[in-house]
Write an enzyme that holds these catalytic residues in place. Structure first.
Site, PDB file in Angstrom:
ATOM      1  N   LYS A  22     -11.337  -4.817 -34.741  1.00  0.00           N
ATOM      2  CA  LYS A  22     -12.035  -6.140 -34.337  1.00  0.00           C
ATOM      3  C   LYS A  22     -12.989  -5.849 -33.693  1.00  0.00           C
ATOM      4  CE  LYS A  22     -11.092  -6.196 -29.219  1.00  0.00           C
ATOM      5  NZ  LYS A  22     -11.855  -6.277 -28.960  1.00  0.00           N
ATOM      6  N   ASN A  23     -13.701  -4.724 -32.871  1.00  0.00           N
ATOM      7  CA  ASN A  23     -14.945  -4.336 -32.566  1.00  0.00           C
ATOM      8  C   ASN A  23     -15.978  -4.544 -33.907  1.00  0.00           C
ATOM      9  OD1 ASN A  23     -13.454  -4.719 -30.114  1.00  0.00           O
ATOM     10  ND2 ASN A  23     -12.971  -3.266 -29.530  1.00  0.00           N
ATOM     11  N   CYS A 116     -14.055  -9.732 -16.863  1.00  0.00           N
ATOM     12  CA  CYS A 116     -12.868 -10.023 -17.137  1.00  0.00           C
ATOM     13  C   CYS A 116     -12.377  -8.946 -16.130  1.00  0.00           C
ATOM     14  CB  CYS A 116     -12.738  -9.011 -18.005  1.00  0.00           C
ATOM     15  SG  CYS A 116     -13.592  -7.187 -18.432  1.00  0.00           S
ATOM     16  N   ARG A 121     -18.201  -6.754 -16.021  1.00  0.00           N
ATOM     17  CA  ARG A 121     -18.982  -6.741 -16.892  1.00  0.00           C
ATOM     18  C   ARG A 121     -20.010  -7.486 -17.122  1.00  0.00           C
ATOM     19  NH1 ARG A 121     -14.664  -6.105 -20.821  1.00  0.00           N
ATOM     20  NH2 ARG A 121     -15.669  -5.506 -22.369  1.00  0.00           N
ATOM     21  N   ASP A 306     -10.515   2.510 -24.989  1.00  0.00           N
ATOM     22  CA  ASP A 306      -9.500   1.601 -24.930  1.00  0.00           C
ATOM     23  C   ASP A 306      -8.649   2.169 -25.626  1.00  0.00           C
ATOM     24  OD1 ASP A 306     -11.847  -0.409 -27.282  1.00  0.00           O
ATOM     25  OD2 ASP A 306     -11.713  -0.231 -25.020  1.00  0.00           O
ATOM     26  N   ARG A 398      -4.624 -10.236 -28.833  1.00  0.00           N
ATOM     27  CA  ARG A 398      -6.201 -10.905 -28.776  1.00  0.00           C
ATOM     28  C   ARG A 398      -7.012  -9.404 -29.807  1.00  0.00           C
ATOM     29  NH1 ARG A 398      -9.101  -9.986 -23.822  1.00  0.00           N
ATOM     30  NH2 ARG A 398     -10.833  -9.975 -25.563  1.00  0.00           N
TER      31      ARG A 398
HETATM   32  C1  EPZ Z   1     -17.267  -2.942 -26.090  1.00  0.00           C
HETATM   33  O1  EPZ Z   1     -17.373  -3.940 -24.730  1.00  0.00           O
HETATM   34  C2  EPZ Z   1     -15.865  -2.572 -27.007  1.00  0.00           C
HETATM   35  N1  EPZ Z   1     -15.335  -4.848 -26.617  1.00  0.00           N
HETATM   36  C3  EPZ Z   1     -15.003  -2.515 -26.157  1.00  0.00           C
HETATM   37  O2  EPZ Z   1     -13.765  -2.823 -26.891  1.00  0.00           O
HETATM   38  C4  EPZ Z   1     -15.109  -1.440 -25.531  1.00  0.00           C
HETATM   39  O3  EPZ Z   1     -13.581  -0.952 -23.826  1.00  0.00           O
HETATM   40  C5  EPZ Z   1     -16.338  -0.891 -24.888  1.00  0.00           C
HETATM   41  O4  EPZ Z   1     -17.700  -1.532 -25.722  1.00  0.00           O
HETATM   42  C6  EPZ Z   1     -16.832   0.555 -25.086  1.00  0.00           C
HETATM   43  O5  EPZ Z   1     -16.417   1.521 -25.989  1.00  0.00           O
HETATM   44  C7  EPZ Z   1     -16.089  -5.068 -27.885  1.00  0.00           C
HETATM   45  O6  EPZ Z   1     -16.824  -4.092 -28.947  1.00  0.00           O
HETATM   46  C8  EPZ Z   1     -15.927  -6.553 -28.257  1.00  0.00           C
HETATM   47  P1  EPZ Z   1     -19.681  -1.464 -23.190  1.00  0.00           P
HETATM   48  P2  EPZ Z   1     -19.020  -3.785 -23.840  1.00  0.00           P
HETATM   49  O7  EPZ Z   1     -21.092  -2.276 -22.978  1.00  0.00           O
HETATM   50  O8  EPZ Z   1     -19.360  -4.215 -25.396  1.00  0.00           O
HETATM   51  C9  EPZ Z   1     -21.350  -1.360 -18.546  1.00  0.00           C
HETATM   52  C10 EPZ Z   1     -11.060  -3.881 -26.232  1.00  0.00           C
HETATM   53  O9  EPZ Z   1      -9.946  -3.362 -25.957  1.00  0.00           O
HETATM   54  N2  EPZ Z   1     -22.610  -2.162 -18.955  1.00  0.00           N
HETATM   55  O10 EPZ Z   1     -20.570  -0.264 -23.927  1.00  0.00           O
HETATM   56  O11 EPZ Z   1     -18.404  -4.606 -23.131  1.00  0.00           O
HETATM   57  C11 EPZ Z   1     -20.178  -1.871 -18.155  1.00  0.00           C
HETATM   58  O12 EPZ Z   1     -19.874  -2.737 -16.831  1.00  0.00           O
HETATM   59  C12 EPZ Z   1     -12.463  -3.675 -25.831  1.00  0.00           C
HETATM   60  O13 EPZ Z   1     -11.330  -3.550 -27.140  1.00  0.00           O
HETATM   61  C13 EPZ Z   1     -23.485  -2.246 -17.618  1.00  0.00           C
HETATM   62  O14 EPZ Z   1     -23.426  -1.678 -17.073  1.00  0.00           O
HETATM   63  O15 EPZ Z   1     -18.915  -3.075 -23.656  1.00  0.00           O
HETATM   64  C14 EPZ Z   1     -18.995  -0.799 -18.766  1.00  0.00           C
HETATM   65  O16 EPZ Z   1     -18.823  -0.288 -17.221  1.00  0.00           O
HETATM   66  C15 EPZ Z   1     -12.337  -3.498 -24.358  1.00  0.00           C
HETATM   67  N3  EPZ Z   1     -24.425  -3.287 -18.242  1.00  0.00           N
HETATM   68  C16 EPZ Z   1     -20.054  -0.128 -19.797  1.00  0.00           C
HETATM   69  O17 EPZ Z   1     -21.173  -0.174 -19.428  1.00  0.00           O
HETATM   70  C17 EPZ Z   1     -24.955  -3.914 -19.349  1.00  0.00           C
HETATM   71  O18 EPZ Z   1     -25.335  -4.802 -20.257  1.00  0.00           O
HETATM   72  C18 EPZ Z   1     -19.492  -0.072 -20.963  1.00  0.00           C
HETATM   73  O19 EPZ Z   1     -19.269  -1.618 -21.326  1.00  0.00           O
HETATM   74  C19 EPZ Z   1     -23.604  -3.482 -20.632  1.00  0.00           C
HETATM   75  C20 EPZ Z   1     -22.054  -2.742 -20.522  1.00  0.00           C
END
Ligand code: EPZ
Length: 422
Positions: A22-23, A116, A121, A306, A398
């Site tokens: 998915k990701n 979410c 996020r 995840d 999802r």
């Molecule tokens: C991706 O989410 C994945 N989703 C998530 O999978 C996964 O858990 C996550 O990466 C971490 O591996 C998809 O790829 C669609 P991040 P993403 O930006 O991109 C903070 C699932 O279950 N952050 O790496 O949203 C954020 O708050 C989903 O398949 C900031 O502070 O993750 C979080 O604490 C859930 N500022 C951490 O970084 C930003 O601008 C990780 O976020 C961006 C992120």
């Protein structure tokens, strides 16, 4: 709301093929916006998030269809630069379309993605990087109004956290920008590498994926291609957890061993035997699961956040105490209360969950509150005595394609009640 009725305490057996990631497919669908011609993507799981991404592409004026696990996308007639609020709310990771729409049209209007079920996020890292590449971004009445007067330009960007989404948005903004972009402290997830492999096969110049520094030399045109999406490593871990908690031996087909390096030692610590051969994983479970000393979620190549819920579900039946530290998201223990309803013994303090293994879990009526939490509850239900009624299966849909079919192929008796049946 869909519900699963699972009768637990039974052994799993047989073999199962892992679905496409998915990701990986989501950012690649956004990337098709940057190409001319017909893209054909194989091994695409039919997930509600994928359907939402196709709806976004069609809203933008693109031609996007899915047949079986093949998606065809032609964005030649794209005519919009905005994503309406309802579609943004349907899938917060739609923010990954921002960089591609901005690069293609010089403007992008997206509803601000709310928090979410995993907590706030933020997208500050995304926006800071795009501004450095020449974007003007104003937030007005909950809408992000992004414009570039002279087009996007290459920049040197260092991420304070290796954010997956921010890394993807920067790559999508950079592949056709003027000049070179360097991302330092970039995310290293395999899904990022898959995105870059797709883009490079379209004619992009991206180097260093999978390491901490990614370099992108902007090009003027990208051409559609055919691409096969990598297997979903988190679904693989979910199946491993389901096998372990039911003391079963199964074969999980179509995995990439390297993507599972950080979870292998965790299952081996529990007493499982993992043999990889020609893309298949032969997974054997012990009669008694040993506890997991400490599982700390980290950015890749560390233990994936995840995978925390499904593996925690397995640990509730380990013979001893396991500790989980959730370092990535603020609110990713929502499955704990529901596991407790099944008889698990878990105490949570901030980012730490201490799981005292119990001899038995007992079926009950429980509710899922997020995607991976839903997967964890199914794992626990499979290990519980008696029948468990799980609500909130729409979260599961999802990220897990036809999971009831997957479970029944492993000889699990379940009943999948959809909303109108409950
Ligand atoms: C991706 O989410 C994945 N989703 C998530 O999978 C996964 O858990 C996550 O990466 C971490 O591996 C998809 O790829 C669609 P991040 P993403 O930006 O991109 C903070 C699932 O279950 N952050 O790496 O949203 C954020 O708050 C989903 O398949 C900031 O502070 O993750 C979080 O604490 C859930 N500022 C951490 O970084 C930003 O601008 C990780 O976020 C961006 C992120």
């Amino acid at each position: 709301m869909s519900r699963f009725i699972v009768s637990g305490g039974e052994r799993l057996s047989g073999e199962v093929e892992v679905q496409g990631s998915k990701n990986s497919v989501l950012p690649i669908l956004a990337a098709t916006i940057l190409t001319k011609g017909e893209n054909v993507l194989y091994n695409c799981s039919r997930l509600s998030d994928v359907i939402t991404a196709l709806k976004i592409l069609r809203y933008l004026g693109c031609n996007a269809t899915i047949q079986g696990d093949t998606v065809m996308v032609n964005t030649d007639h794209m005519c919009q630069s905005d994503i309406p609020n309802d579609l943004m709310r349907e899938m917060r990771s739609s923010i990954v379309f921002l960089g591609a729409i901005l690069s293609r049209t010089g403007k992008a209007y997206l509803g601000f993605p709310g928090g979410c079920e995993l907590g706030p996020r933020p997208i500050d890292l995304h926006l800071k990087a795009l501004k450095k590449m020449g974007a003007k971004i104003v937030e007005r009445h909950g809408v992000l109004e992004c414009t570039t007067d002279k087009g996007l330009k290459g920049a040197k960007i260092t991420l304070s956290f290796p954010s997956v989404g921010a890394t993807e948005n920067i790559i999508l903004a950079a592949v056709k920008a003027k000049g070179t972009t360097t991302i330092t402290n970039a995310a290293r997830e395999p899904e990022i590498t898959d995105l870059c492999d797709y883009l490079n096969s379209c004619g992009a110049n991206i180097y260093g994926t999978g390491e901490g520094v990614i370099v992108i030399d902007g090009v003027s045109e990208l051409y559609s291609t055919q691409h096969t999406i990598i297997p979903d490593r988190i679904v693989a871990v979910t199946l491993m957890s389901a096998a372990a908690v039911t003391h079963s031996d199964i074969c999980i087909k179509g995995v990439i061993q390297n993507h599972l390096n950080s979870v292998v030692p965790v299952f081996e610590e529990a007493g499982c035997q993992l043999d990889f051969s020609k893309g298949d994983l032969y997974f054997k479970s012990p009669k008694i699961l040993k506890p997991l000393s400490i599982v700390r979620t980290m950015p890749y190549p560390g233990f994936p956040t995840d995978a925390q819920a499904p593996v925690m579900a397995m640990s509730t039946l380990c013979d001893g105490t396991s500790v989980f530290v959730e370092s990535i998201f603020e609110n990713r223990f929502k499955h704990v209360d529901e596991l407790t309803r099944l008889g698990a013994s878990i105490s949570v303090q901030d980012k730490v969950a201490v799981v005292q293994g119990v001899k038995y879990l007992y079926g009950a009526s429980i509710e899922a509150h997020d995607l991976r939490g839903a997967a964890g509850l199914i794992v626990a239900a499979l290990g519980a005595e008696g029948t468990t009624d799980i609500g909130g299966i729409n979260f599961l849909e999802r990220g897990y394609e036809d999971f009831e079919v997957v479970l029944s192929s492993l000889a699990v008796s379940y009943t999948h009640l959809r909303a109108h049946e409950t």
